[in-house]
Design a protein around this motif. Structure first.
Motif, PDB file in Angstrom:
ATOM      1  N   GLU A   1       2.403  -9.617 -10.278  1.00  0.00           N
ATOM      2  CA  GLU A   1       3.852  -9.417 -10.231  1.00  0.00           C
ATOM      3  C   GLU A   1       4.498  -9.747 -11.572  1.00  0.00           C
ATOM      4  O   GLU A   1       5.398  -9.048 -12.033  1.00  0.00           O
ATOM      5  CB  GLU A   1       4.462 -10.274  -9.116  1.00  0.00           C
TER       6      GLU A   1
ATOM      7  N   ARG B   1       3.844  -6.995 -14.040  1.00  0.00           N
ATOM      8  CA  ARG B   1       4.715  -5.839 -13.805  1.00  0.00           C
ATOM      9  C   ARG B   1       6.110  -6.080 -14.369  1.00  0.00           C
ATOM     10  O   ARG B   1       6.755  -5.160 -14.878  1.00  0.00           O
ATOM     11  CB  ARG B   1       4.802  -5.527 -12.308  1.00  0.00           C
TER      12      ARG B   1
ATOM     13  N   MET C   1       4.490  -6.428  -1.365  1.00  0.00           N
ATOM     14  CA  MET C   1       4.079  -5.601  -2.497  1.00  0.00           C
ATOM     15  C   MET C   1       4.505  -4.163  -2.249  1.00  0.00           C
ATOM     16  O   MET C   1       4.406  -3.634  -1.142  1.00  0.00           O
ATOM     17  CB  MET C   1       2.541  -5.652  -2.659  1.00  0.00           C
TER      18      MET C   1
END
Length: 246
Positions: free
Chosen positions: A24, A27, A240
């Motif tokens: 995460e 990203r 997600m």
């Protein structure tokens, strides 16, 4: 400027970061647009392959991914630091082992198993190193604190989760193979991988009986090992976003 391959960008991020990076977080750092989780995993796999013949390896731990020196190079890398490696007493390692395999556990329960009092300094050291934390209080008179291991504990010992703790039978085999001469040499030293119980065998200069009893007690605890602490669980699928081609 031409954009480098994704695995090269990830390598730069991991080299510059002082702590593991989760998917995460990666990203967030690559939001133009952010790659899918599947794309990130494939890039990390390519990076791991690139490191196969190098002195560093890509390793997944509880907090995410990191680049680290391989264990076989540690004798030379350790010379960069003047201070001697931290040594830990048998009592501290026994306490940490009990917390790891029977969490959550109170100080009194640890003392019942070990048969001796647990010093406040041991608990303080484990808390300061952020290897254990208080996760609640037992609903008994005095409401004693219950201790459990942390994500930092998992990261330090190269574990992704509590389920990666080695079976007690495996640790027993390792301890049985240790030569008597190892007792003085390995007294309390930490190991690069998760080996909280093995150093205890190496430091047992009283006899194998006490250590054997501890292993038997831990073996009984292993079947009830708690692994669902909220802050140690991976993100749920619902949290997600679905993978998409980028």
């Amino acid at each position: 400027m031409t954009r480098p391959p994704l695995e090269r960008i990830l390598e730069a991020l991991l080299q510059a970061s002082t702590k593991p990076l989760s998917l995460e977080r990666m990203r967030e750092l690559l939001d133009d647009p952010a790659p899918s989780l599947d794309t990130l995993r494939k890039a990390l796999s390519r990076l791991a392959d690139d490191c196969a013949e190098r002195s560093v390896e890509l390793r997944e731990v509880a907090s995410g991914w990191r680049l680290q020196v391989r264990d076989e190079h540690s004798p030379w890398v350790s010379r960069l630091w003047e201070e001697r490696p931290q040594r830990y007493s048998r009592a501290l390692l026994e306490t940490l082992s009990l917390i790891a395999y029977r969490q959550p556990i109170t100080r009194g329960e640890i003392e019942d198993v070990r048969g001796v009092a647990v010093s406040s300094q041991i608990i303080r050291t484990l808390l300061e190193r952020e290897w254990v934390r208080v996760v609640g209080h037992r609903e008994v008179p005095g409401r004693p604190a219950m201790y459990a291991t942390t994500r930092q504990f998992l990261d330090y010992f190269n574990l992704c989760g509590l389920a990666d703790l080695p079976p007690l039978a495996e640790l027993r085999e390792i301890s049985d193979d240790l030569p008597p001469a190892a007792a003085g040499e390995a007294a309390g030293e930490t190991a690069p991988e998760w080996m909280p119980v093995t150093p205890l065998a190496a430091t047992d200069q009283v006899g194998a009986g006490d250590f054997g009893a501890l292993l038997e007690e831990l073996n009984a605890m292993e079947t009830d090992l708690k692994t669902d602490f909220n802050d140690l669980l991976p993100p749920s699928v619902d949290d997600m976003e679905p993978d998409a081609d980028t």
